[in-house]
Design a protein around this motif. Structure first.
Motif, mmCIF file in Angstrom:
data_model
loop_
_atom_site.group_PDB
_atom_site.id
_atom_site.type_symbol
_atom_site.label_atom_id
_atom_site.label_comp_id
_atom_site.label_asym_id
_atom_site.label_seq_id
_atom_site.Cartn_x
_atom_site.Cartn_y
_atom_site.Cartn_z
ATOM 1 N N ASP A 107 94.006 -2.969 30.517
ATOM 2 C CA ASP A 107 95.234 -3.023 31.320
ATOM 3 C C ASP A 107 95.367 -4.367 32.013
ATOM 4 O O ASP A 107 94.587 -4.698 32.890
ATOM 5 C CB ASP A 107 95.225 -1.933 32.396
ATOM 6 N N VAL A 108 96.392 -5.114 31.653
ATOM 7 C CA VAL A 108 96.616 -6.414 32.290
ATOM 8 C C VAL A 108 97.210 -6.175 33.678
ATOM 9 O O VAL A 108 98.166 -5.421 33.830
ATOM 10 C CB VAL A 108 97.562 -7.292 31.447
ATOM 11 N N GLU A 164 94.588 -11.633 33.702
ATOM 12 C CA GLU A 164 93.600 -10.873 34.456
ATOM 13 C C GLU A 164 93.761 -9.389 34.150
ATOM 14 O O GLU A 164 94.860 -8.861 34.220
ATOM 15 C CB GLU A 164 93.899 -11.110 35.938
ATOM 16 N N SER A 165 92.657 -8.731 33.809
ATOM 17 C CA SER A 165 92.685 -7.281 33.744
ATOM 18 C C SER A 165 91.788 -6.797 34.879
ATOM 19 O O SER A 165 91.268 -7.609 35.630
ATOM 20 C CB SER A 165 92.200 -6.787 32.391
ATOM 21 N N VAL A 166 91.590 -5.510 34.984
ATOM 22 C CA VAL A 166 90.814 -4.987 36.108
ATOM 23 C C VAL A 166 89.412 -5.581 36.122
ATOM 24 O O VAL A 166 88.887 -5.981 37.153
ATOM 25 C CB VAL A 166 90.742 -3.454 36.058
ATOM 26 N N LYS A 167 88.801 -5.626 34.945
ATOM 27 C CA LYS A 167 87.386 -6.000 34.906
ATOM 28 C C LYS A 167 87.115 -7.368 34.319
ATOM 29 O O LYS A 167 85.982 -7.814 34.312
ATOM 30 C CB LYS A 167 86.604 -4.962 34.075
ATOM 31 N N THR A 168 88.130 -7.980 33.737
ATOM 32 C CA THR A 168 87.862 -9.288 33.107
ATOM 33 C C THR A 168 88.983 -10.269 33.389
ATOM 34 O O THR A 168 90.081 -9.895 33.770
ATOM 35 C CB THR A 168 87.722 -9.184 31.569
ATOM 36 N N VAL A 169 88.675 -11.508 33.134
ATOM 37 C CA VAL A 169 89.664 -12.572 33.265
ATOM 38 C C VAL A 169 89.560 -13.442 32.035
ATOM 39 O O VAL A 169 88.457 -13.742 31.591
ATOM 40 C CB VAL A 169 89.367 -13.438 34.501
#
Lengths: 129, 484, 447
Positions: free
Chosen positions: A39-40, A62-67
């Motif tokens: 999810d972005v 950016e997503s919740v856990k990654t960039v």
């Protein structure tokens, strides 16, 4: 997982696509990329008018856990950014090649497009990953 | 337990918990003291509740929280060991809690002696020459250490050393720290066991190397046997080596970073030395150095002059300060009490930390994938890779299902070089029954994953809240209360 | 073997399950012999709990503490009243022994406390969002400097010389790391020289940092300064005294871009300098630049309101070398103390504390000014601290005060040589009229 790789576009190894229309190009991230990001939640876009060199980092997804850093496939000037992503970043997931475009760039060196991957080559690249 | 309303939502205009004695000096109107344009127009909308309402609010909130005092907390890389209560007594003593950082050194000899003694003890444990207690956390210690290295190179006119080498298995603070100190981060490959790939290191090291940062044991819980050689390679190229002491709980009394060739280290008192984590802080990240870096230590430094302890500010090459005062003294005092409780028996702390981790590994390897087949140190890394491929149950799901067992899950998705990683660090303060209960729970979840994967994937089921919508939290940030 | 609950029988069973005959085998499998420590650790023998307490009590007998000495020291650490219930919650195991709330389903307690803390910080400072706290006011200020540099791309930061000397040192140490020049704006007596400041604020300056009230206790012209800073496109960082914000205008209401503060005054003991509480708040447009953890509201699978760490993509564990900062922990327990404190004193109580500080400080100043040889150093307004010119060297005066169990003010001339024989005195709501009168009498009696 169906990996959508539209034919008329060109691609980079870093999972960006570019749709060239005359001397401008729309740039975004591929279906493969949005799927892996999840999810972005935010897209950081450059200022309109910024001049970029091919493969320069121009923004961030950016997503919740990654960039993920975004790299421009070609050199040129940013003439428009997709402001809809500010309020609806999830558009990148829902429509990565269409409404989820990120920047519109005016190409300073159209010949650079030829060095990019075509759909078949990009598809093969994602299968190696 | 249904949700607890926000304290603001419980407010009633005019209520108060604490009142103060009437002003006993002659009062004057505020506007005569302070110009009107600097005075606050609209007061801050802080809560207005009675004391019992306040106490019930925070008590109810505490009951919605897990802590080491509640149950097992095997977070790999965090060393969630028991926090001794005598340490709390020490931190609350008036001579500790009610001393002012700026009071003259002559009036704080007890505290200065504590710092001086603690420095000596920690240097003995780590094999370093001197320590500073100013850094308030591990990451803060890392920044301090890298700035010390930077100052060292600058003092020698060696200004082209722009790179810091970090193994790709490293904790995220390592590269973030290097960037904050103005260095470029260069990654060096780890072997599958998390140890540094020597060939890769030799390629990457050079006259532009300022430092290498690493931890030992590695983030895989495995000791890098080449530590001495790694230090030698970096030293030969003119760089210095930094030891991230997050994993010190594995090695006390067995090996010392100073003896392995490290020039600067940090310790995490809130990990290895039992000070409580407090929900995310405060910690303390003292930095130990070899003599070559002593001139650059932050000021002031505690020195002994005869029988007196003094603050030494006269250090022309100091990097300055990293903390407004002397660091988290209250945390150091707790760690001091911990050292008093163990003395040389700190070795047993590491002995049992390693025993407990291997015990868990020995049992769970029959079900979960082992990241690396070797006796681990104080933490073991498992993987849910096979489970994911077979039934689609991921490490995240296993972690959430463990919540239903009343246990805090291990660290998940770290180290990044292991797919579907689960990093388990039991620490030495767990009894065997608790370890067995954890093992049983993990086995139960494994079997459930095979038989009824959906039950695991939809966990947790019995906690006060279910899985949270983190995407929503990030897309539409709601970061504070606003009255309607 | 103090906190190790494994018995010898347990150990034997465990070794058997692992398949080794001793723990030594586990270490030998990992650590090469040539680095092994060949001797026991040279540390004093283990003590029992009773002995630990006696040892530390004896050690701290050599300290003067604030329960026996009347404190007129300030400078970022204050003797404010800490309500009894604050300690109740610092001792609750669920708060004290929890870690960072990475598993939100079992951390709703800590998460909600931090959300409430963030809300209170925003209220106090007049800003849009706050982080979950940083190590202390000084490092928060240094991180704010990093923020203004990252935001503007400019490589100079200007800081008022009236900012706490230690805070200035920390800012310089951090900025040296990233090659940013820190320029000090000089004083005219006890506050900023606005003419000289204007000349220093150029379009190469990323931001300006001011402390309100300043280190010497006096108030700065924060509105006039805001105009200067923004006129050149820089950012405005204000370091506020949190207690003062019940009386003085919130920086968010006079154009601050970032507010930092030392939160020790809010329910935290002086503790010889730490652990303290770095507060940081900013405008919504800088939300993705602010370092540190942040808690946000959301819903769970059952539709319940709940809280979670959010905007984590900025942080070190994900962004690594591109993180907004390397910070990993915050000062959660100290933030809890502040949250409980602000709840207990409440909206009216905080104002009462601030007013008491102001009234008592002004009474003390007026009484001291009547003593021969003493003069308040500056005419400008002050809140709870003020600077006094004394008839003798301050070290001598303070030594005599110590004999009367009084901790006198901070010697100002160490960092402000133009203020000769001056000391900065702090007066909080805890100082009674009797204590203040005793200080005045003692100052009058110095030889």
């Amino acid at each position: 997982m169906s990996n959508n790789v539209p034919a008329g576009l060109r691609y980079t190894k870093e999972h960006e696509w570019i749709k060239v229309e005359g001397n401008v190009g729309y740039v975004g991230i591929t279906d493969f990329a949005q799927h892996h990001l999840g999810d972005v939640v935010f897209v950081e876009v450059p200022a309109v008018g910024r001049v970029l060199k091919a493969h320069e980092q121009f923004g961030v997804v950016e997503s919740v856990k990654t960039v993920s850093d975004l790299y421009t496939p070609v050199s040129g000037k940013v003439v428009e950014v997709n402001t809809e992503l500010e309020s609806a970043p999830e558009t990148v997931n829902a429509s990565p090649y269409d409404n989820g475009w990120i920047i519109k760039i005016e190409l300073s060196n159209p010949a650079e497009v030829d060095a990019l991957l075509d759909a078949a080559a990009y598809d093969a690249h994602t299968k190696e990953a | 337990m249904s949700t607890v309303a926000l304290i603001f939502e419980k407010s009633t205009t005019g209520k108060r918990a604490i009142t103060f004695p009437k002003c006993d000096v002659p009062e004057v109107t505020m506007e005569t003291l302070i110009p009107a344009e600097l005075l606050r127009q609209k007061p801050a909308a802080l809560p207005e509740v009675s004391e019992i309402e306040a106490v019930r609010h925070f008590t109810q909130l505490s009951r919605r929280n897990h802590g080491v005092d509640v149950d097992f907390y095997p977070l790999g890389s965090c060393t969630m060991k028991y926090n001794p209560k005598v340490n709390e007594q020490v931190a609350k003593m008036p001579g500790v809690a009610f001393t002012h950082p700026l009071q003259p050194a002559e009036t704080a000899q007890g505290n200065l002696k504590m710092l001086y003694t603690m420095e000596q003890w920690l240097c003995e444990v780590t094999g370093m020459d001197r320590m500073t207690f100013q850094p308030a956390a591990g990451a803060h210690g890392e920044l301090t250490g890298i700035l010390l290295i930077k100052a060292y190179h600058e003092s020698r006119g060696d200004n082209d050393r722009r790179k810091v080498i970090v193994p790709d298995s490293a904790h995220g603070t390592n590269p973030a720290t290097a960037a904050m100190a103005g260095f470029e981060v260069v990654s060096v490959k780890s072997n599958p066991d998390g140890t540094v790939d020597l060939a890769s290191l030799k390629e990457v090291v050079g006259p532009d190397t300022a430092a290498l940062m690493m931890t030992n044991p590695s983030t895989m819980g495995l000791f890098d046997p080449n530590a001495k050689e790694i230090a030698a390679i970096v030293h030969k190229a003119g760089g210095l080596v930094y030891y991230d002491g997050a994993n010190t709980n594995a090695i006390m009394g067995y090996v010392r970073p100073g003896d392995m060739g490290f020039d600067v280290i940090h310790l995490n008192l809130h990990k290895t030395f039992s000070t409580p984590h407090g929900g995310g802080g405060p910690g303390s990240g003292p930095v130990g150095v070899k003599n070559i870096l002593v001139p650059f230590l932050p000021v002031p430094v505690v020195e002994k002059q005869g029988e007196q302890f003094v603050w030494d500010w006269n250090r022309p090459q100091t990097i300055g300060k990293v903390h407004g005062h002397h660091g988290n003294f209250g945390v150091v005092a707790r760690a001091y009490a911990y050292c008093l409780a163990y003395g040389p028996e700190l070795k047993e702390v590491s002995e049992y930390a390693v025993l407990n981790a291997n015990y868990i590994m020995a049992h769970l390897r029959k079900y979960y994938d082992l990241a690396f087949d070797r006796f681990c140190m104080h933490e073991c890394v498992l993987s849910a890779k096979t489970l994911k491929n077979e039934v689609g149950v991921k490490t995240l799901d296993i972690a959430k299902r463990l919540l239903d067992e009343g246990v805090h899950p291990p660290t998940i998705y770290f180290p990044m070089i292991v797919e579907e990683a689960l990093m388990v660090e039991p620490t030495e303060t767990e009894d065997k029954a608790t370890l067995d209960r954890f093992i049983d729970a993990m086995v139960r979840i494994y079997k459930e994953a095979k038989e009824d994967p959906e039950r695991v994937k939809s966990a947790p089921h019995t906690t006060v809240v279910g899985r949270l919508d983190e995407a929503l939290a990030a897309r539409k940030p709601n970061l504070r209360y606003r009255a309607e | 073997m103090r906190y190790i609950p494994i018995t010898q029988a347990d150990k034997a069973a465990m070794l058997r399950d692992i398949g080794v005959s001793s723990t030594e085998e586990l270490f030998a499998a990992n650590i090469p012999a040539d680095v092994r420590l060949p001797r026991p650790l040279n540390l004093p023998p283990a003590l029992t709990e009773m002995e630990i307490l006696t040892h530390v009590r004896d050690l701290t007998k050599a300290n003067a503490d604030l329960t026996e000495y009347t404190c007129f020291l300030g400078g970022g650490a204050y003797d404010h009243y800490i309500p009894s219930a604050v300690d109740t919650f610092l001792s609750r195991g669920e708060f004290l022994t929890a870690y960072t709330p990475y598993q939100p389903e079992i951390s709703q307690g800590v998460l909600q406390v931090i959300y409430e803390y963030q809300s209170m910080v925003c209220e106090l400072t007049g800003m849009d969002l706050s982080n979950a706290s940083m190590y202390d006011g000084a490092s928060a200020m240094a991180e704010a400097a990093g923020m203004v540099v990252a935001q503007t791309g400019r490589k100079k930061v200007v800081i008022a010389a009236s900012v706490h000397p230690n805070f200035r040192r920390v800012v310089k140490t951090y900025m040296h790391g990233i090659g940013v020049e820190v320029i000090e704006a000089p004083l005219d007596h006890c506050e900023l020289d606005l003419n000289k400041l204007e000349a220093l604020i150029t379009d190469e300056v990323a931001g300006f940092i001011v402390q309100q009230p300043n280190f010497l206790g006096h108030v700065e012209q924060v509105r006039a300064i805001e105009q200067m800073v923004h006129a050149k496109g820089g950012l405005y960082v204000v370091c506020a005294d949190p207690i003062s914000l019940a009386l003085l205008e919130a920086p968010g209401n006079y154009g601050a871009d970032i507010v930092v503060a030392e939160g020790q005054s809010l329910g935290n003991a002086p503790s010889f300098g730490g652990p303290y509480l770095g507060m940081m708040a900013t405008r919504e447009k800088f939300a993705r630049r602010i370092p540190g953890r942040i808690v946000g509201g959301t819903v769970d699978t059952r539709g319940q309101r709940s809280f979670v760490l959010t905007l984590q993509a900025r942080e070190q564990h994900i962004r690594r070398e591109k993180a907004t900062s390397n910070i990993c922990s915050n000062q959660a327990l100290n933030a809890l103390a502040a949250t409980v404190y602000l709840t207990l004193v409440g909206k009216e109580g905080l104002r009462e504390v601030a007013c008491l500080c102001a009234q008592k400080a002004h009474y003390a100043a007026a009484q001291i000014a009547r003593l021969p040889g003493y003069k308040i150093a500056c005419k400008s307004a002050f809140f709870k601290e003020f600077t006094v010119n004394c008839p003798q060297p301050v070290d001598q005066i303070n030594r005599q005060l110590l004999g009367k169990r009084i901790l006198g003010g901070i010697p100002s001339s160490v960092d402000y040589p133009h203020l000769n024989n001056a000391m900065t005195i702090a007066v909080t709501e805890k100082r009674t009229k009797a204590e203040i009168d005793a200080l005045v009498a003692a100052l009058g009696e110095v030889k």
